[in-house]
Motif scaffolding. Structure first.
Motif, PDB file in Angstrom:
ATOM      1  N   TYR A 127      53.874  34.756  32.483  1.00  0.00           N
ATOM      2  CA  TYR A 127      53.200  33.990  33.525  1.00  0.00           C
ATOM      3  C   TYR A 127      52.046  33.193  32.940  1.00  0.00           C
ATOM      4  O   TYR A 127      51.493  33.521  31.890  1.00  0.00           O
ATOM      5  CB  TYR A 127      52.684  34.908  34.644  1.00  0.00           C
ATOM      6  CG  TYR A 127      51.573  35.843  34.223  1.00  0.00           C
ATOM      7  CD1 TYR A 127      50.235  35.478  34.362  1.00  0.00           C
ATOM      8  CD2 TYR A 127      51.859  37.093  33.686  1.00  0.00           C
ATOM      9  CE1 TYR A 127      49.215  36.334  33.975  1.00  0.00           C
ATOM     10  CE2 TYR A 127      50.856  37.958  33.300  1.00  0.00           C
ATOM     11  CZ  TYR A 127      49.528  37.577  33.451  1.00  0.00           C
ATOM     12  OH  TYR A 127      48.518  38.425  33.064  1.00  0.00           O
ATOM     13  N   VAL A 128      51.709  32.114  33.636  1.00  0.00           N
ATOM     14  CA  VAL A 128      50.496  31.342  33.384  1.00  0.00           C
ATOM     15  C   VAL A 128      49.675  31.435  34.661  1.00  0.00           C
ATOM     16  O   VAL A 128      50.151  31.063  35.738  1.00  0.00           O
ATOM     17  CB  VAL A 128      50.823  29.866  33.060  1.00  0.00           C
ATOM     18  CG1 VAL A 128      49.582  29.021  33.137  1.00  0.00           C
ATOM     19  CG2 VAL A 128      51.439  29.753  31.675  1.00  0.00           C
ATOM     20  N   ARG A 129      48.466  31.975  34.560  1.00  0.00           N
ATOM     21  CA  ARG A 129      47.623  32.149  35.754  1.00  0.00           C
ATOM     22  C   ARG A 129      46.737  30.932  35.924  1.00  0.00           C
ATOM     23  O   ARG A 129      45.875  30.645  35.096  1.00  0.00           O
ATOM     24  CB  ARG A 129      46.784  33.417  35.639  1.00  0.00           C
ATOM     25  CG  ARG A 129      45.959  33.706  36.900  1.00  0.00           C
ATOM     26  CD  ARG A 129      45.476  35.135  36.914  1.00  0.00           C
ATOM     27  NE  ARG A 129      44.559  35.410  35.827  1.00  0.00           N
ATOM     28  CZ  ARG A 129      43.243  35.224  35.888  1.00  0.00           C
ATOM     29  NH1 ARG A 129      42.700  34.763  37.003  1.00  0.00           N
ATOM     30  NH2 ARG A 129      42.467  35.508  34.858  1.00  0.00           N
ATOM     31  N   MET A 130      46.984  30.205  37.004  1.00  0.00           N
ATOM     32  CA  MET A 130      46.173  29.043  37.367  1.00  0.00           C
ATOM     33  C   MET A 130      45.286  29.424  38.541  1.00  0.00           C
ATOM     34  O   MET A 130      45.724  30.149  39.443  1.00  0.00           O
ATOM     35  CB  MET A 130      47.080  27.869  37.745  1.00  0.00           C
ATOM     36  CG  MET A 130      47.922  27.355  36.595  1.00  0.00           C
ATOM     37  SD  MET A 130      49.138  26.103  37.090  1.00  0.00           S
ATOM     38  CE  MET A 130      50.531  27.139  37.566  1.00  0.00           C
ATOM     39  N   ILE A 131      44.067  28.962  38.551  1.00  0.00           N
ATOM     40  CA  ILE A 131      43.151  29.341  39.638  1.00  0.00           C
ATOM     41  C   ILE A 131      43.521  28.585  40.917  1.00  0.00           C
ATOM     42  O   ILE A 131      44.030  27.463  40.878  1.00  0.00           O
ATOM     43  CB  ILE A 131      41.684  29.085  39.261  1.00  0.00           C
ATOM     44  CG1 ILE A 131      41.422  27.575  39.118  1.00  0.00           C
ATOM     45  CG2 ILE A 131      41.314  29.813  37.983  1.00  0.00           C
ATOM     46  CD1 ILE A 131      39.933  27.235  38.981  1.00  0.00           C
TER      47      ILE A 131
END
Length: 438
Positions: free
Chosen positions: A70-74
């Motif tokens: 996953y890539v966690r984007m705010i």
């Protein structure tokens, strides 16, 4: 040595899967940064972090369960309309608490200076690009792998050299002869009656010539031929004209080997031909066929669950087209390298072809309009764009962002179903695996 190659193959293919996952997440990461979205985490795997390093504002790492990434984007979710000071909606409902918690979690790491760097604040078309970029990277990788296989290594063509000559005529549905002896009264096979021998190369049939790699065309020609037919074979460097009486028999269908059809029968086995490199047009056609076939297979997954359950828990036979997970495809990677006396083109081609097929599956599966898949964010963005453009066309106020949090109940149901399905697949891959080499 076979066990060692099996372990090596499993490890290499598993590494290839991890690279595919990281490549997918790179698509999200690069486009998110391009559009100014803050990305605190870039992770391969789930669970506990086993290694990480922070560069700039992003932590890159590997987690203990390498079954995704996953890539966690705010700010993935927008605040709900009428949201209170504590992040709680004034609305009530059976899933309202779930949605409010998700919104609060989405806003936890949004600092005041990052308010304009949230995912939901970007235009719908930018969000669509960010979410589509991940699956698209898998498609790019698959195209690159397929092109390398087909244009670099090539496809093994059918040969025209005879490997074996059947002694008698038996239908495809008949059981194999005991001790390789024909049953009493079985007629002599046409090729044997004509005097053909293993090692002969069929040069022409019914006046049409065939090259060393025209085996498939030759097989098709035999099936539509009947009666006495002139045939020329090359034996020890000399061409011998023969006459073979092609008869009708029950033979395996080319498209479905498990189905028997009535067609012309010669009674010979043919050796494989050389590896023939493919043209760009043939590569495009091949990839199109793989994408279409994979899409069809995905739609058939629900109907295959009963058979998968039977293979996992009831000892039923596992079909070759049964769904497989990480365990199954990695094991097949080991099985490929463990084959003895196989040409390197076959090992490398099968290995890369399977990895490319996995990336096609990742491309299509992630586009399903179900959260938490990428398509679950693409569809709300498309709907938001439609609503805003429609309001603008009719001079109405901007309706604001679409509340993607309302899809969370579907996301939880999907995750539960997916986890259950994954467990069944993993058990089947261990106790009753698919074997491509028997």
């Amino acid at each position: 040595m076979t066990v060692l190659w099996t372990i090596v193959g499993i490890a290499i293919f598993f590494f290839g899967l991890l690279v595919s996952i990281a490549w997918h997440e790179l698509g999200h990461f690069a486009t998110a940064r391009w559009f100014g979205i803050k990305v605190p985490e870039f992770m391969v795997g789930f669970g506990k972090t086993v290694w990480s390093v922070k560069r700039g504002e992003t932590e890159y790492g590997v987690k203990a369960i390498p079954l995704g990434g996953y890539v966690r984007m705010i700010g993935m979710l927008p605040p709900a309309p009428g949201q209170g000071r504590l992040g709680r909606s004034r609305r009530t409902g059976p899933f309202q608490g779930l949605m409010d918690d998700a919104r609060a979690q989405s806003q936890m790491d949004v600092l005041p200076q990052d308010a304009d760097r949230q995912f939901w604040t970007r235009a719908p078309w930018k969000r669509i690009i960010v979410m589509f970029a991940g699956p698209f990277m898998n498609l790019i990788l698959a195209i690159g792998l397929f092109a390398g296989i087909l244009m670099g290594i090539g496809i093994q063509a059918g040969g025209t050299q005879v490997s074996a000559v059947s002694e008698c005529v038996l239908p495809a549905t008949a059981s194999a002869p005991v001790d390789d002896r024909c049953p009493a009264g079985a007629p002599l096979a046409p090729a044997a009656a004509a005097g053909m021998l293993p090692g002969d190369r069929i040069v022409s049939l019914a006046g049409r010539e065939y090259g060393p790699n025209d085996g498939m065309e030759l097989r098709e020609a035999i099936r539509v031929t009947s009666g006495p037919t002139p045939i020329v074979v090359e034996r020890n460097g000399q061409r011998l004209p023969l006459t073979v009486d092609v008869i009708e028999n029950q033979v395996a269908d080319f498209a479905d080997p498990d189905r028997a059809v009535t067609a012309g029968f010669l009674g010979v086995g043919l050796l494989p031909g050389d590896y023939v490199q493919q043209s760009p047009g043939e590569v495009v056609e091949y990839i199109g066929g793989v994408v279409a076939g994979t899409a069809e297979a995905i739609t058939q997954i629900p109907s295959r669950v009963p058979a998968l359950f039977g293979a996992a828990f009831l000892g039923e036979e596992r079909s070759d087209d049964s769904p497989m997970g990480v365990v199954g495809v990695s094991r097949i990677g080991g099985e490929i390298l463990a084959q003895e006396d196989a040409p390197w083109q076959q090992d490398v081609g099968l290995f890369l072809n399977m990895l490319a097929a996995v990336n096609v599956s990742l491309f299509l599966l992630n586009l399903l309009p179900i959260p938490p898949l990428d398509g679950g964010q693409i569809v709300p963005a498309i709907w938001e764009s439609i609503k805003r453009n429609t309001a603008r066309a009719f001079g109405r106020p901007d309706p604001g962002p679409v509340d993607a949090a309302k899809l969370l109940p579907f996301a939880y149901v999907f995750v539960l179903v997916f986890l259950g399905f994954s467990v069944v697949v993993a058990i089947a891959d261990i106790v009753n695996p698919v074997r491509i080499f028997g």
